[in-house]
Scaffold this active site. Structure first.
Site: not given
Length: 535
Positions: A355-356
């Site tokens: 994830t970012v």
């Protein structure tokens, strides 16, 4: 918000970053700078968030992509707004269909775990409602990096190599060739410092920019996704894409020692962080690095996850209300289960994820907490031919257990692990925060909030402090920087303690707080290549 002193024993950097006119914090320096350029061109925090998010699909494809989902919390005009840009399962898929095909669980890779990607529609929706600059202008930095390329940073290069090794081992069939052509064009992962570019990615971003993402759902890009899915027996169809719209939602919160901590409501699992904080607010914590603090944090998280894994799903399928799960009476009931020794809860085993996270703020008072993901690194292993669109595998989070709240069903959204956080006090914004990393995210949120509120650490130190991670049952992992005597004492009271070899599984987060005088204070931690870009 005030911090105790200028000395922070956990900080790997000298101090947090202070600025006034604007700030962007994320896990990749070039993406942070892309957002900052948009702020300096006259864009607001929302424009900067969109620019950073789009750039991250190019600059950190190991964790997110155009074919993923997104969530946002936006503070503007004196209020907090929530956006759920996660997509549902294809309408034609079902538990029965997968069971007839011999599946006992939903696979990680291929077409079966595909759900409708929500990120592009989320960008367009945010821009339409709150942005100042034209959508096409905001996506220009991302398009430029995709077309011209950029050198891989150290953490990115490490994860890219791990992803290539994993996909080389597990991906079989011609439908996966597009992933290798896109992300390993020389038959290997690009190395740290090597230039990577994707003209397909650039053209797709340009198409999204020019059509306000309409092409992705009801145009040429949608048709390419549909054709790809049909060719290899997938369930995702043009009709699924065409009917999709992101949803504006009412954020949920608990009050923790005078601070309101906000999350997106289910199908996301920000509810788990809030349930844990609701339990923990009934205890007093004098110091951070004590057996009592670690033990109670871990036990509260176990109890919150036990409920989350059972009840969190698409809201239309939840058998228990959010209000009931966040009630003080229920928190007290759960709190009484925490004793002097480790307990045995009954949730499933949390898997690892990709994830970012990013947060932005501008000089006008706007602030954004934004997160997007392809899940489990690069996602499904599928790249739509000629587009650079790496499709996510979020449907892997569904269960095939009949009667379970999160059982797979056509048109239903799965339990979702990506969660943006936000904090306010007395109706005024303190700011956005987040910690990426699938089932680590609620655990990271709780630890960051407590580091800030209970232990008065500045954003940089709050992020850099050693972390623990509950795995399952009585099993926990401790980051290598945790004081050894705490590990020994936790083991004595029944915790199954393991030392993590690295910091990769403990999340990678960012924070921006706004002081009473309007000054912004930001941090991004040492576990990533991140940067706080400010002016």
């Amino acid at each position: 918000m005030k911090f105790d002193s200028m000395y922070y024993p956990y900080s790997s950097r000298e101090t947090a970053v202070y600025a006034r006119n604007g700030m962007v914090a994320t896990s990749q320096p070039l993406a942070a700078q892309a957002g900052l350029r948009i702020l300096q061109k006259g864009g607001n925090a929302v424009d900067a968030a969109i620019a950073t998010a789009a750039a991250l699909t190019v600059l950190e494809p190991t964790s997110n992509g155009i074919g993923g989902d997104a969530f946002a919390l936006v503070w503007t005009e004196g209020g907090l707004h929530g956006l759920n840009a996660s997509g549902p399962a294809p309408r034609s898929i079902s538990c029965e269909a997968l069971e007839r095909a011999g599946y006992k669980e939903i696979p990680k890779y291929g077409f079966l775990p595909l759900t409708v990607p929500g990120a592009p529609a989320g960008w367009a929706q945010l821009s339409r409602r709150f942005g100042k600059l034209p959508f096409a202008e905001v996506l220009e930095p991302a398009i430029s990096y995709a077309e011209n390329g950029y050198p891989l940073t150290p953490v990115l290069g490490t994860y890219w190599a791990k992803g290539f090794k994993e996909y080389k081992k597990h991906l079989r069939g011609e439908e996966f060739q597009g992933w290798f052509d896109t992300f390993a064009p020389q038959g290997r992962a690009p190395e740290i410092g090597e230039i990577w570019r994707s003209s397909d990615h650039a053209r797709t971003l340009q198409e999204i920019a020019e059509t306000n993402a309409e092409s992705f759902y009801r145009g040429e890009l949608a048709e390419k996704i549909d054709q790809f899915s049909r060719k290899y027996g997938g369930y995702l169809r043009l009709e699924d894409l065409g009917s999709y719209k992101p949803e504006w939602v009412e954020p949920i919160s608990v009050n923790y020692r005078g601070y309101d901590v906000w999350e997106i409501p289910p199908n996301g699992h920000g509810l788990v962080a809030l349930m844990a904080l609701n339990i923990l607010k009934g205890f007093d914590f004098g110091e951070r690095d004590t057996l009592d603090t670690y033990h109670k944090q871990i036990e509260a998280m176990k109890l919150a996850f036990a409920d989350g894994k059972k009840y969190i799903a698409d809201p239309c399928s939840m058998s228990v209300s959010v209000a009931d799960l966040l009630s003080d009476a229920y928190a007290e009931e759960r709190r009484r289960l925490i004793g002097k020794e480790a307990i045995q809860p009954e949730p499933g085993r949390p898997p690892k994820g990709g994830t970012v996270y990013l947060c932005t703020a501008d000089g006008e008072g706007n602030m954004v907490s934004f997160i997007q993901s392809n899940y489990m690194g690069f996602g499904s292993g599928l790249v739509v031919p000629g587009t650079g669109i790496a499709l996510h595998n979020r449907g892997h989070s569904f269960t095939l257990e009949q009667g379970h709240d999160n059982c797979l069903s056509g048109g239903k959204r799965p339990y979702h692990t990506i969660i943006p956080g936000f904090m306010t006090k007395d109706g005024k914004p303190i700011g956005p925060f987040g910690v990426m990393g699938a089932f680590m995210q609620p655990q990271g949120h709780v630890q960051v909030v407590m580091n800030t509120v209970d232990f008065h650490l500045n954003p940089q130190a709050a992020l850099d402090a050693p972390r623990w991670r509950w795995i399952e049952g009585k099993s926990i992992e401790l980051e290598h920087s945790t004081p050894p005597h705490l590990a020994e004492m936790l083991a004595r009271i029944g915790h199954d303690v393991n030392w993590a070899l690295g910091s990769g599984d403990f999340g990678r987060g960012q924070i921006i707080w706004r002081q009473d005088n309007g000054v912004l204070v930001g941090g991004t931690e040492h576990r990533t290549d991140g940067q706080v870009a400010a002016w």
